[in-house]
Scaffold this active site. Structure first.
Site, PDB file in Angstrom:
ATOM      1  N   ASP A  64      -4.089  40.336  19.783  1.00  0.00           N
ATOM      2  CA  ASP A  64      -4.281  39.923  18.250  1.00  0.00           C
ATOM      3  C   ASP A  64      -3.288  41.249  17.671  1.00  0.00           C
ATOM      4  OD1 ASP A  64      -4.376  39.149  15.737  1.00  0.00           O
ATOM      5  OD2 ASP A  64      -6.731  38.734  15.974  1.00  0.00           O
ATOM      6  N   TYR A 155       8.234  29.373  -0.179  1.00  0.00           N
ATOM      7  CA  TYR A 155       8.419  30.748   1.864  1.00  0.00           C
ATOM      8  C   TYR A 155       7.753  31.721   0.576  1.00  0.00           C
ATOM      9  CZ  TYR A 155      10.042  33.076   4.967  1.00  0.00           C
ATOM     10  OH  TYR A 155      10.278  33.673   6.660  1.00  0.00           O
ATOM     11  N   LYS A 162       8.717  39.774   4.837  1.00  0.00           N
ATOM     12  CA  LYS A 162       9.533  39.664   5.153  1.00  0.00           C
ATOM     13  C   LYS A 162      10.681  40.426   4.482  1.00  0.00           C
ATOM     14  CE  LYS A 162       9.012  36.775   8.817  1.00  0.00           C
ATOM     15  NZ  LYS A 162       8.992  36.936  10.229  1.00  0.00           N
ATOM     16  N   ALA A 195       4.995  27.609  13.393  1.00  0.00           N
ATOM     17  CA  ALA A 195       5.356  28.400  12.538  1.00  0.00           C
ATOM     18  C   ALA A 195       6.067  27.557  10.920  1.00  0.00           C
ATOM     19  CB  ALA A 195       5.542  30.408  12.933  1.00  0.00           C
TER      20      ALA A 195
HETATM   21  P1  NAD Z   1       6.380  29.985  16.822  1.00  0.00           P
HETATM   22  O1  NAD Z   1       5.079  29.451  15.937  1.00  0.00           O
HETATM   23  O2  NAD Z   1       6.721  29.920  16.960  1.00  0.00           O
HETATM   24  O3  NAD Z   1       5.972  31.646  16.046  1.00  0.00           O
HETATM   25  C1  NAD Z   1       5.128  32.500  15.921  1.00  0.00           C
HETATM   26  C2  NAD Z   1       4.447  33.675  17.185  1.00  0.00           C
HETATM   27  O4  NAD Z   1       3.221  34.495  15.696  1.00  0.00           O
HETATM   28  C3  NAD Z   1       2.949  32.838  17.178  1.00  0.00           C
HETATM   29  O5  NAD Z   1       3.087  32.788  18.384  1.00  0.00           O
HETATM   30  C4  NAD Z   1       1.948  33.594  17.293  1.00  0.00           C
HETATM   31  O6  NAD Z   1       0.473  33.196  17.940  1.00  0.00           O
HETATM   32  C5  NAD Z   1       2.246  34.150  16.563  1.00  0.00           C
HETATM   33  N1  NAD Z   1       1.081  35.255  15.877  1.00  0.00           N
HETATM   34  C6  NAD Z   1       0.336  35.334  14.391  1.00  0.00           C
HETATM   35  N2  NAD Z   1      -0.451  35.287  14.701  1.00  0.00           N
HETATM   36  C7  NAD Z   1      -0.899  35.852  15.140  1.00  0.00           C
HETATM   37  C8  NAD Z   1      -1.400  37.616  15.585  1.00  0.00           C
HETATM   38  N3  NAD Z   1      -2.852  38.071  14.599  1.00  0.00           N
HETATM   39  N4  NAD Z   1      -1.702  38.279  16.512  1.00  0.00           N
HETATM   40  C9  NAD Z   1      -0.341  37.694  17.380  1.00  0.00           C
HETATM   41  N5  NAD Z   1       0.615  36.788  16.715  1.00  0.00           N
HETATM   42  C10 NAD Z   1       0.507  36.037  16.048  1.00  0.00           C
HETATM   43  O7  NAD Z   1       7.652  29.985  15.212  1.00  0.00           O
HETATM   44  P2  NAD Z   1       9.061  31.181  15.233  1.00  0.00           P
HETATM   45  O8  NAD Z   1       9.410  29.694  14.391  1.00  0.00           O
HETATM   46  O9  NAD Z   1       8.943  31.096  16.727  1.00  0.00           O
HETATM   47  O10 NAD Z   1       8.368  32.529  14.746  1.00  0.00           O
HETATM   48  C11 NAD Z   1       8.908  33.437  15.062  1.00  0.00           C
HETATM   49  C12 NAD Z   1       8.982  34.748  13.946  1.00  0.00           C
HETATM   50  O11 NAD Z   1      10.447  34.121  13.471  1.00  0.00           O
HETATM   51  C13 NAD Z   1       8.316  34.976  13.073  1.00  0.00           C
HETATM   52  O12 NAD Z   1       8.474  35.954  12.452  1.00  0.00           O
HETATM   53  C14 NAD Z   1       9.437  33.746  11.293  1.00  0.00           C
HETATM   54  O13 NAD Z   1       8.930  34.638  10.670  1.00  0.00           O
HETATM   55  C15 NAD Z   1      10.619  34.475  11.754  1.00  0.00           C
HETATM   56  N6  NAD Z   1      11.672  33.269  11.823  1.00  0.00           N
HETATM   57  C16 NAD Z   1      11.080  32.185  11.895  1.00  0.00           C
HETATM   58  C17 NAD Z   1      12.255  30.633  11.849  1.00  0.00           C
HETATM   59  C18 NAD Z   1      12.110  29.540  11.476  1.00  0.00           C
HETATM   60  O14 NAD Z   1      12.886  28.669  10.105  1.00  0.00           O
HETATM   61  N7  NAD Z   1      11.187  29.148  12.636  1.00  0.00           N
HETATM   62  C19 NAD Z   1      13.523  31.469  10.412  1.00  0.00           C
HETATM   63  C20 NAD Z   1      13.605  32.163  10.443  1.00  0.00           C
HETATM   64  C21 NAD Z   1      13.015  33.123  10.924  1.00  0.00           C
END
Ligand code: NAD
Length: 259
Positions: A64, A155, A162, A195
């Site tokens: 975590d 957002y 971010k 997410a």
């Molecule tokens: P995802 O849900 O697959 O991944 C998010 C991860 O964050 C999960 O594995 C979750 O377990 C982890 N997490 C949350 N709280 C945590 C904690 N306290 N300790 C450890 N891990 C924790 O979603 P994603 O979209 O692949 O997100 C990955 C990154 O990409 C994030 O930073 C997100 O903001 C960014 N992002 C996503 C998008 C989109 O549209 N999906 C676009 C741009 C950026």
């Protein structure tokens, strides 16, 4: 011959096979990197370990990122197993669901602190703990989104987190640069992940993206993976502190309108 032969990568943030972190993992693996994974405990056995095993990775540790002790534990185990970290991937974020709906002005104090801690400070915490294992040529990657610089409906606090994350990338680049360690962010277009499902109105945002983005399509986790390979490898040897867009050109538009 892979671009990342003989290099190892520690990846934080795989939740399932839709995760951006998984797209990055697959691409780094294809280029010869040896991988290890860390994720929240509840996801490890059901989701992360099977995915890790599918590409021959055995290092899978819970963490975590709100806990310095957890972070230290992962780094200590990684050092014992692999020595140094050539590539560190931070692909995680979190905010309360109610703070990703309605108006930003209604963000609570604890919701703001939580989003900042998990989504921005965690990069600083991870890098600080990893620092003794980062060597000249090592590369750190994180994930951002356009909502860091422009207002994107719903957002909200995540946009502010971010923005802090992107500023942290620049400050960390200045700190780590003298050691030959690089750090960059990929600002990805919308991707359907766990997410993203927490952001109110994401479906609409995702749906209209391909109509207005210059490349006229949504981006995939494979698109992000390819840019991650570039940033992780020596191909980007003089690039640090940057926010690299993988968004089909969306960010260059002034007033995005569908035809
Ligand atoms: P995802 O849900 O697959 O991944 C998010 C991860 O964050 C999960 O594995 C979750 O377990 C982890 N997490 C949350 N709280 C945590 C904690 N306290 N300790 C450890 N891990 C924790 O979603 P994603 O979209 O692949 O997100 C990955 C990154 O990409 C994030 O930073 C997100 O903001 C960014 N992002 C996503 C998008 C989109 O549209 N999906 C676009 C741009 C950026």
């Amino acid at each position: 011959m892979g671009l990342l032969d003989g290099r190892n990568a520690l990846i934080f943030g795989v939740a399932n096979d839709h995760s951006i972190a998984w797209g990055i993992a697959k691409a780094l693996h294809e280029q010869g990197a040896t991988l290890g994974f860390s994720s929240v405990e509840s996801l490890i056995e059901k989701r992360v370990r099977p995915l890790a095993q599918s590409i021959g990775a055995t290092f899978v540790e819970p963490c975590d990122v709100q806990s310095d002790e957890d972070i230290r534990g992962v780094m200590t185990k990684w050092q014992a197993a692999h020595g140094q970290i050539d590539v560190l991937v931070h692909a995680l974020a979190f905010a309360k669901r109610e703070d990703l709906d309605g108006s930003f002005v209604d963000t609570s104090r604890d919701g703001f602190a939580l989003a900042m801690d998990v989504s921005a400070y965690s990069l600083v915490g991870l890098v600080r703990a990893a620092r003794p294992l980062l060597k000249p040529g090592s590369s750190v990657l994180t994930l951002s989104y356009y909502g860091a610089e422009k207002v994107v409906s719903h957002y909200n606090v995540m946009g502010v987190a971010k923005a802090a994350l992107e500023a942290s990338v620049r400050y960390l680049a200045a700190d780590l640069g003298p050691d030959g360690v690089r750090i960059n962010a990929i600002s990805a277009g919308p991707v359907r992940t766990l997410a993203a499902a927490g952001i109110s109105g994401f479906k609409k945002l995702y749906g209209s993206f391909a109509e207005v983005a210059p490349l006229r399509s949504n981006i995939t986790i494979e698109d992000v993976g390819k840019t991650a390979v570039w940033l992780a490898s020596d191909l980007s040897s003089a690039v640090t502190g940057e926010i690299v867009y993988v968004d089909g050109g969306f960010n260059v538009l002034g007033v995005p309108l569908a035809e």
